[in-house]
Motif scaffolding. Structure first.
Motif, short mmCIF file in Angstrom:
data_model
loop_
_atom_site.label_atom_id
_atom_site.label_comp_id
_atom_site.label_asym_id
_atom_site.label_seq_id
_atom_site.Cartn_x
_atom_site.Cartn_y
_atom_site.Cartn_z
N VAL A 38 40.18 50.19 29.14
CA VAL A 38 39.15 49.24 29.19
C VAL A 38 39.64 47.89 28.69
O VAL A 38 39.13 46.91 29.15
N VAL A 39 40.67 47.75 27.86
CA VAL A 39 41.14 46.48 27.62
C VAL A 39 41.83 46.06 28.64
O VAL A 39 41.70 44.90 28.81
N ALA A 40 42.53 47.03 29.24
CA ALA A 40 43.52 46.29 30.59
C ALA A 40 42.24 45.86 31.63
O ALA A 40 42.57 44.64 32.46
N TYR A 41 41.04 46.44 31.80
CA TYR A 41 40.06 46.07 32.71
C TYR A 41 39.60 44.64 31.99
O TYR A 41 39.62 43.73 33.20
N ASN A 42 39.31 44.61 30.96
CA ASN A 42 38.82 43.24 30.51
C ASN A 42 40.04 42.15 30.78
O ASN A 42 39.66 40.93 30.85
N SER A 43 41.25 42.52 30.56
CA SER A 43 42.25 41.53 30.75
C SER A 43 42.13 40.95 32.30
O SER A 43 42.27 39.70 32.53
N ALA A 44 42.16 41.87 33.22
CA ALA A 44 41.85 41.72 34.36
C ALA A 44 40.63 40.88 35.03
O ALA A 44 40.71 39.71 35.69
N LEU A 45 39.71 41.05 34.38
CA LEU A 45 38.52 40.15 34.56
C LEU A 45 38.47 38.78 34.15
O LEU A 45 38.14 38.09 34.77
N LYS A 46 39.18 38.76 32.56
CA LYS A 46 39.49 37.48 32.45
C LYS A 46 40.43 36.61 33.30
O LYS A 46 40.22 35.33 33.44
N GLU A 47 41.68 37.30 33.58
CA GLU A 47 42.51 36.65 34.22
C GLU A 47 42.02 36.20 35.81
O GLU A 47 42.23 35.19 36.21
N VAL A 48 41.38 37.18 36.44
CA VAL A 48 41.18 36.63 37.94
C VAL A 48 39.95 35.67 37.80
O VAL A 48 39.87 34.78 38.50
N CYS A 49 38.77 35.92 36.95
CA CYS A 49 37.73 34.78 36.69
C CYS A 49 38.25 33.64 36.38
O CYS A 49 37.84 32.47 36.97
N GLY A 50 39.32 33.43 35.48
CA GLY A 50 39.80 32.29 35.05
C GLY A 50 40.57 31.53 36.20
O GLY A 50 40.77 30.17 36.09
N LYS A 51 40.80 31.99 37.56
CA LYS A 51 41.47 31.40 38.31
C LYS A 51 40.47 30.51 39.24
O LYS A 51 40.84 29.78 40.07
N ASP A 52 39.26 31.01 38.99
CA ASP A 52 38.13 30.38 39.97
C ASP A 52 37.15 29.53 39.10
O ASP A 52 36.62 29.83 37.82
N PRO A 53 37.46 28.25 39.44
CA PRO A 53 36.40 26.92 38.50
C PRO A 53 35.21 27.25 38.34
O PRO A 53 34.40 26.84 37.57
N ARG A 54 34.49 28.15 39.15
CA ARG A 54 33.11 28.29 39.23
C ARG A 54 32.90 29.67 38.64
O ARG A 54 31.67 30.20 38.70
N CYS A 55 33.67 30.18 37.60
CA CYS A 55 33.52 31.61 37.28
C CYS A 55 33.63 31.61 35.78
O CYS A 55 34.55 31.00 35.21
N ARG A 56 32.80 32.24 34.91
CA ARG A 56 33.06 32.20 33.34
C ARG A 56 32.99 33.81 32.85
O ARG A 56 31.98 34.39 33.31
N TYR A 57 33.92 34.02 32.17
CA TYR A 57 34.14 35.35 31.64
C TYR A 57 33.39 35.09 30.13
O TYR A 57 33.39 34.14 29.55
N ASP A 58 32.83 36.39 29.77
CA ASP A 58 32.19 36.13 28.65
C ASP A 58 33.07 36.03 27.02
O ASP A 58 32.63 36.01 25.98
N GLY A 59 34.39 36.06 27.42
CA GLY A 59 35.17 35.90 26.34
C GLY A 59 35.43 37.12 25.50
O GLY A 59 35.82 37.27 24.51
N GLY A 60 35.15 38.23 26.09
CA GLY A 60 35.15 39.54 25.37
C GLY A 60 33.77 39.81 24.58
O GLY A 60 34.07 40.82 23.59
N GLU A 61 32.79 38.92 24.60
CA GLU A 61 31.78 39.26 23.74
C GLU A 61 31.14 40.49 23.74
O GLU A 61 30.95 41.30 22.77
N PHE A 112 41.67 48.34 39.75
CA PHE A 112 40.64 47.53 39.34
C PHE A 112 40.43 45.84 39.56
O PHE A 112 39.48 45.44 39.91
N ARG A 113 41.71 45.59 39.22
CA ARG A 113 41.99 44.07 39.50
C ARG A 113 41.83 43.57 40.89
O ARG A 113 41.14 42.72 41.34
#
Length: 314
Positions: free
Chosen positions: A249-272, A174-175
């Motif tokens: 699903v929690v693991a998927y969201n962790s991957a979304l957060k971490e990968v997005c966090g490395k891109d300065p033009r990407c925003r994750y929804d914070g798990g909302e 997934f990541r």
């Protein structure tokens, strides 16, 4: 040459000699005035500040973080059946006009309607019902030709919703697929911004939907069997199965957060989206799984808040 009876003067301590060297050189600089070359030196062991300043001057200045544009002029939506509005208007059919991202139904107030002057001409929906994360790179390639200012991503529920837990997408895959999708986007559109929604809480979906007899009958057709099969079973194996889906699903969201966090033009929804305490009102009356029009409206509200915020949410 000293006389045989003349005593040699003892040498000054090292620290004192160093101080004299500094004083002599500084004095020489003062006497030189404004003419000629002026030297400045410090004694042995005292060059920390000067050396640090010199090294700092040679280091390249860090690049400033790009400022997030809270008013994009075009949007491309990527994802799965949720972004296609599946089962929100009728049975077993896409209804993109109520999509939270690019829909045209004024009752939903999609992201495109809230943000764009001309949503019909400056928004595109490349999501595909049934899509999993490994389909996202293909969707990115399709969106590149639109050259959007903002790309929205909501995908991952189908990676966990399989016929059995053994068929769920491994978190590492997934990541990897998400990273590949972002690389594809960045190579073509380095300045396009990305909003990433978290994967919904499928265990919450089970908890809410199982209260509706009709919903449970529909689930027997095979909807998200890994979580929703035998919805009333509370034996140890069934509880463990649902927890396994929840953890994935929690693991998927962790991957979304971490990968997005490395891109300065990407925003994750914070798990909302994952944390949202939706009720039956936000679920499709036809399958008690996909969002209803009301659910689509709630998704649009959450996305709009995150995208227009001055600062990202951790």
């Amino acid at each position: 040459m000293r006389g045989t009876h003349e005593r040699a003067q003892p040498r000054a301590p090292r620290r004192e000699r160093r101080g004299r060297t500094v004083a002599a050189l500084v004095a020489g600089a003062v006497l030189a005035g404004t003419g000629g070359v002026v030297w400045f030196a410090v004694g042995e062991g005292d060059d920390g500040p000067a050396r640090g300043a010199a090294e700092a001057s040679r280091r390249p200045s860090p690049k400033p973080t790009p400022q997030w544009d809270t008013s994009p002029r075009s949007i491309a939506a990527l994802g799965d059946s949720i972004t296609r509005g599946f089962d929100a208007c009728g049975v077993l059919t896409d209804c993109p006009e109520v999509s939270w991202a690019t829909g045209t139904d004024p009752g939903v107030g999609s992201l495109a309607q809230r943000m764009l002057k001309n949503p019909g001409r400056s928004s595109w929906n490349h999501a595909r019902s049934g899509a999993r994360m490994d389909d996202l790179p293909r969707q990115v390639s399709a969106a590149v030709s639109d050259r959007p200012d903002l790309v929205t991503v909501m995908v991952g529920a189908n990676d966990a919703c399989r016929d059995s837990t053994d068929l769920m997408t491994p978190a590492a895959d997934f990541r990897s697929d998400f990273e590949k999708a972002l690389r594809t986007l960045r190579r073509a559109l380095p300045k396009t911004q990305v909003y990433v929604a978290s994967v919904p809480d499928l265990k919450r979906l089970w908890s809410e939907g199982r209260q509706n007899p009709f919903g449970k009958q529909v689930w027997k057709l095979g909807i998200c069997a890994s979580m929703l099969s035998e919805p009333d079973a509370l034996d140890k194996a069934s509880v463990a199965r649902r927890q396994q889906v929840y953890d994935r699903v929690v693991a998927y969201n962790s991957a979304l957060k971490e990968v997005c966090g490395k891109d300065p033009r990407c925003r994750y929804d914070g798990g909302e989206v994952f944390r949202y305490r939706f009720s039956g009102k936000q679920l499709s009356p036809w399958d008690w799984f996909h969002p209803s029009k009301n659910g689509q409206e709630r998704l649009a509200e959450m996305a709009y808040r995150r995208i227009t915020a001055k600062e990202p949410v951790a």
